[in-house]
Design an enzyme around this catalytic site. Structure first.
Site, mmCIF file in Angstrom:
data_model
loop_
_atom_site.group_PDB
_atom_site.id
_atom_site.type_symbol
_atom_site.label_atom_id
_atom_site.label_comp_id
_atom_site.label_asym_id
_atom_site.label_seq_id
_atom_site.Cartn_x
_atom_site.Cartn_y
_atom_site.Cartn_z
ATOM 1 N N ASP A 19 -27.703 13.846 14.071
ATOM 2 C CA ASP A 19 -28.746 15.002 13.819
ATOM 3 C C ASP A 19 -30.137 14.818 14.606
ATOM 4 O O ASP A 19 -30.436 15.530 15.415
ATOM 5 C CB ASP A 19 -29.129 15.607 12.263
ATOM 6 C CG ASP A 19 -28.719 14.179 11.415
ATOM 7 O OD1 ASP A 19 -29.415 13.182 12.026
ATOM 8 O OD2 ASP A 19 -28.531 14.420 10.358
ATOM 9 N N TYR A 197 -16.677 5.055 12.812
ATOM 10 C CA TYR A 197 -16.905 4.863 11.482
ATOM 11 C C TYR A 197 -16.094 3.788 11.155
ATOM 12 O O TYR A 197 -16.478 2.545 11.566
ATOM 13 C CB TYR A 197 -16.776 6.379 10.602
ATOM 14 C CG TYR A 197 -17.389 7.532 11.175
ATOM 15 C CD1 TYR A 197 -18.773 7.561 11.080
ATOM 16 C CD2 TYR A 197 -16.881 8.683 11.502
ATOM 17 C CE1 TYR A 197 -19.345 8.686 11.520
ATOM 18 C CE2 TYR A 197 -17.356 9.772 12.211
ATOM 19 C CZ TYR A 197 -18.830 9.569 12.058
ATOM 20 O OH TYR A 197 -19.420 10.780 12.662
ATOM 21 N N GLN A 258 -30.571 6.316 24.403
ATOM 22 C CA GLN A 258 -29.779 7.378 24.700
ATOM 23 C C GLN A 258 -29.202 7.277 26.121
ATOM 24 O O GLN A 258 -27.979 7.295 26.319
ATOM 25 C CB GLN A 258 -30.253 8.724 24.301
ATOM 26 C CG GLN A 258 -30.213 9.041 22.862
ATOM 27 C CD GLN A 258 -30.738 10.482 22.379
ATOM 28 O OE1 GLN A 258 -31.516 11.095 23.349
ATOM 29 N NE2 GLN A 258 -30.044 11.087 21.497
ATOM 30 N N ARG A 274 -17.465 8.901 18.194
ATOM 31 C CA ARG A 274 -17.607 9.648 16.856
ATOM 32 C C ARG A 274 -18.627 10.750 17.009
ATOM 33 O O ARG A 274 -19.816 10.383 17.669
ATOM 34 C CB ARG A 274 -17.910 8.499 15.869
ATOM 35 C CG ARG A 274 -19.340 8.030 15.746
ATOM 36 C CD ARG A 274 -19.486 7.179 14.557
ATOM 37 N NE ARG A 274 -20.905 6.983 14.210
ATOM 38 C CZ ARG A 274 -21.574 6.155 13.632
ATOM 39 N NH1 ARG A 274 -20.793 5.050 13.345
ATOM 40 N NH2 ARG A 274 -22.941 6.133 13.511
ATOM 41 N N GLU A 276 -20.784 14.556 16.822
ATOM 42 C CA GLU A 276 -20.925 15.604 17.783
ATOM 43 C C GLU A 276 -21.645 15.344 19.115
ATOM 44 O O GLU A 276 -21.131 15.603 20.361
ATOM 45 C CB GLU A 276 -21.654 16.725 17.175
ATOM 46 C CG GLU A 276 -20.834 17.486 15.890
ATOM 47 C CD GLU A 276 -21.473 18.600 15.310
ATOM 48 O OE1 GLU A 276 -22.682 18.957 15.999
ATOM 49 O OE2 GLU A 276 -21.225 19.061 14.360
ATOM 50 N N ASP A 277 -22.713 14.531 18.974
ATOM 51 C CA ASP A 277 -23.527 14.268 20.219
ATOM 52 C C ASP A 277 -22.453 13.256 21.301
ATOM 53 O O ASP A 277 -22.568 13.569 22.290
ATOM 54 C CB ASP A 277 -24.817 13.443 19.935
ATOM 55 C CG ASP A 277 -25.680 13.072 21.067
ATOM 56 O OD1 ASP A 277 -25.850 14.050 21.900
ATOM 57 O OD2 ASP A 277 -25.917 11.752 21.474
ATOM 58 N N SER A 278 -22.090 12.271 20.467
ATOM 59 C CA SER A 278 -21.154 11.186 21.379
ATOM 60 C C SER A 278 -20.131 11.822 22.232
ATOM 61 O O SER A 278 -19.799 11.566 23.331
ATOM 62 C CB SER A 278 -20.987 10.328 20.462
ATOM 63 O OG SER A 278 -21.993 9.490 20.149
#
Length: 377
Positions: A19, A197, A258, A274, A276-278
């Site tokens: 987030d 994860y 980043q 894993r 959303e961003d990645s």
């Protein structure tokens, strides 16, 4: 050049830092286009390694975890009233901030544009729900309108984060130089990044690499710090089948900014990512990748994964691997046997690059936000 505006982005860090990672990328993207951004966050600790250099035009401000008051005077809200409010991923903006915004709006006669930035999905509801209004019924901002803004993969959504010049920088990326600077041997090896994860199929993946390598070469696994590294270390231990004379070598990476994480994805032959961003960064990298989607207790994440694979036009081999990799428990035969084979990487790369081409022809998320705000302000 769009009108320079003041943006206030609110973010609560739930877990795993996806987030805050997305909110930071958005804030920095907006600032690079001449806007002023105040990023309110309840735990900014991850930014020390995600964005150690900070970003001109972005101020990170504390949002007390205990529900304490915001320091609106120190934030300069009176001097720079907000033009755009963004509550990220369902968090609720602090009521004293809304009260201050309402006072400023009453004085100026101009309300800020209030946006609820939602989670990423390729499911059909995203196009139906994107840009819908939600009237505010109570509180200091009663009578205002909140707008739902859904990131997505099609023209009728909010788009994906893609800062200006990203693909050009990638095209100029010197893989050998980057690997050398990080002390990573790459010659004669297939490089695989691992950011996960704790997938039950991880043991089988490591065994597959150790036994046969990948693409006819030994594998060097580049493991991200945190949960991925802990999961691999727990499995490897002193297991000679994984650490002895095998086709697998493991490099444990430090926490990466980043920009460095992006370069890691650019450098590898296969990326296991894993969150959303990645997955968005893996798409821009244009390399074969596998996505471990964030698991939900009711398995709703599997519908989300299926919708994404449909959009990607994933071949059967990629779908099969995703199914095994995202299973909550090791699927029948996977715990003790091999995962679906990783033998079709050229086809995986082809669909990834085709998807990237489709996305690159669309406006990015920040551009669409700017256009939306211009219509509502």
């Amino acid at each position: 050049m769009a009108t320079a505006r003041v943006w206030d982005i609110f973010c609560k860090v739930i877990d795993n830092f996806g987030d805050i990672g997305i909110c930071w990328r958005l804030a920095a993207d907006l600032a690079s286009r001449g806007h002023t951004v105040r990023l309110w966050v309840d735990d900014a600790s991850a930014l020390r390694w995600m964005a150690p250099a900070g970003c001109e035009g972005v101020r990170v401000l504390p949002w007390p975890q205990d529900g304490g008051p915001l320091d609106l005077q120190a934030a300069g809200l009176a001097q720079q009233p907000t033009d755009v409010l963004i509550e990220a991923f369902g968090c609720e903006i602090a009521p004293e901030f809304l009260a201050a915004c309402a006072d400023a709006a009453q004085a100026s006669g101009l309300k800020p544009v209030w946006i609820n930035l939602e989670y990423l999905s390729a499911e059909d509801y995203v196009e139906r729900s994107h840009a819908l209004p939600s009237p505010v019924q109570e509180g200091p901002a009663a009578g205002w309108t909140k707008w739902f803004f859904y990131p997505g993969f099609t023209e009728n959504t909010g788009g994906l984060l893609r800062e200006p010049g990203l693909l050009e920088r990638q095209a100029q990326f010197d893989r050998a130089k980057w690997l050398q600077a990080h002390g990573i041997p790459g010659e004669g090896q297939t490089l695989v990044s691992l950011f996960c994860y704790e997938p039950p199929a991880l043991r089988s993946l490591l065994a597959q690499f150790a036994r046969q390598g990948l693409q006819g070469r030994p594998v060097r696994l580049l493991v991200a710090a945190g949960r991925a590294a802990a999961a691999v270390r727990a499995l490897v231990g002193d297991n000679p089948d994984l650490t002895g004379d095998t086709q697998l070598s493991i490099s444990y990476l430090p926490l990466l900014a980043q920009t460095e994480f992006d370069r890691l994805l650019w450098a590898c032959d296969l990326n296991l990512v894993r969150g959303e961003d990645s997955v968005v960064r893996a798409l821009w990298a244009g390399r074969p990748f596998v996505w471990q989607i964030y698991p939900q207790h009711d398995d709703a994440h599997l519908d989300k994964l299926q919708a994404f694979l449909d959009w990607l036009q994933a071949p059967p081999s990629l779908r099969a691997f995703h199914a095994a990799w995202n299973h909550r428990e090791a699927p029948q035969g996977v715990a003790d046997g091999p995962l679906p084979p990783l033998a079709d990487l050229p086809a995986w790369q082809a669909v990834t690059r085709a998807g990237r081409t489709r996305l690159a022809a669309q406006d990015d998320l920040a551009t669409r936000l700017l256009g939306f705000v211009a219509k509502k302000r």
